[in-house]
Write a protein that holds these residues in place. Structure first.
Motif, PDB file in Angstrom:
ATOM      1  N   ASP A  78     -19.476 -37.346  92.928  1.00 51.08           N
ATOM      2  CA  ASP A  78     -19.975 -36.665  91.745  1.00 51.08           C
ATOM      3  C   ASP A  78     -18.990 -36.928  90.442  1.00 51.08           C
ATOM      4  N   TYR A  79     -17.661 -36.905  90.947  1.00 49.62           N
ATOM      5  CA  TYR A  79     -16.394 -37.506  90.068  1.00 49.62           C
ATOM      6  C   TYR A  79     -16.656 -38.806  89.742  1.00 49.62           C
ATOM      7  N   LEU A  80     -16.955 -39.690  90.527  1.00 49.04           N
ATOM      8  CA  LEU A  80     -16.990 -41.178  89.998  1.00 49.04           C
ATOM      9  C   LEU A  80     -18.119 -41.286  89.349  1.00 49.04           C
ATOM     10  N   LEU A  81     -19.262 -40.624  89.382  1.00 48.18           N
ATOM     11  CA  LEU A  81     -20.501 -40.737  88.471  1.00 48.18           C
ATOM     12  C   LEU A  81     -20.110 -40.294  87.187  1.00 48.18           C
ATOM     13  N   THR A  82     -19.432 -39.124  87.146  1.00 51.96           N
ATOM     14  CA  THR A  82     -19.090 -38.537  85.891  1.00 51.96           C
ATOM     15  C   THR A  82     -18.249 -39.385  85.172  1.00 51.96           C
ATOM     16  N   LEU A  83     -17.427 -40.155  85.846  1.00 48.96           N
ATOM     17  CA  LEU A  83     -16.261 -41.262  85.420  1.00 48.96           C
ATOM     18  C   LEU A  83     -16.991 -42.407  84.461  1.00 48.96           C
ATOM     19  N   GLY A  84     -18.280 -42.716  85.332  1.00 47.53           N
ATOM     20  CA  GLY A  84     -19.045 -43.797  85.007  1.00 47.53           C
ATOM     21  C   GLY A  84     -19.884 -43.523  83.533  1.00 47.53           C
ATOM     22  N   ARG A  85     -20.445 -42.088  83.843  1.00 48.48           N
ATOM     23  CA  ARG A  85     -21.253 -41.753  82.794  1.00 48.48           C
ATOM     24  C   ARG A  85     -20.482 -41.538  81.366  1.00 48.48           C
TER      25      ARG A  85
END
Length: 121
Positions: free
Chosen positions: A94-101
């Protein structure tokens, strides 16, 4: 019963040959190229984030940082080991997704923090 609110799940983590970019691809089709520098300065570790927003640190001088290895943490995260030997950040999917978005906004905020504090990348 299907849980349609489930977060996207990573289907690929690929560390580029120069070890300076991690590509994360999710099962919903989203894919992000995350620079090692970006991951290092946004590490979710207590060393960087502190234990409250007031304790969060601005990390300078990481322009040339690379990722030595990626260690899986259960089935929910990855722990990058950076060549400056920082390895305490556990990056959940989820954190990687947040960083990407949120890359553009987070990166600009980081650059603004550096400028305000007279620090360099």
């Amino acid at each position: 019963m299907n849980d349609t609110s489930a977060s996207p799940w990573p289907t690929e983590l690929r560390l580029h040959k120069d070890r300076k970019v991690l590509t994360v691809t999710f099962d919903n089709g989203e894919s992000f190229d995350l620079a090692a520098e970006y991951l290092r300065v946004r590490s979710p570790s207590a060393e960087v984030q502190g234990h409250s927003a007031a304790e969060r640190k601005t990390v300078p001088g990481k322009r040339n940082v690379a990722i030595l290895e990626l260690q899986t943490v259960g089935n929910y995260a990855v722990r990058p080991v950076f060549d400056d030997l920082h390895s305490t950040g556990i990056f959940s999917w989820d954190y990687l997704l947040t960083l990407g978005r949120n890359h553009d906004a987070y990166w600009q905020a980081y650059l603004d923090e550096l400028a305000a504090k007279g620090l360099t990348r």
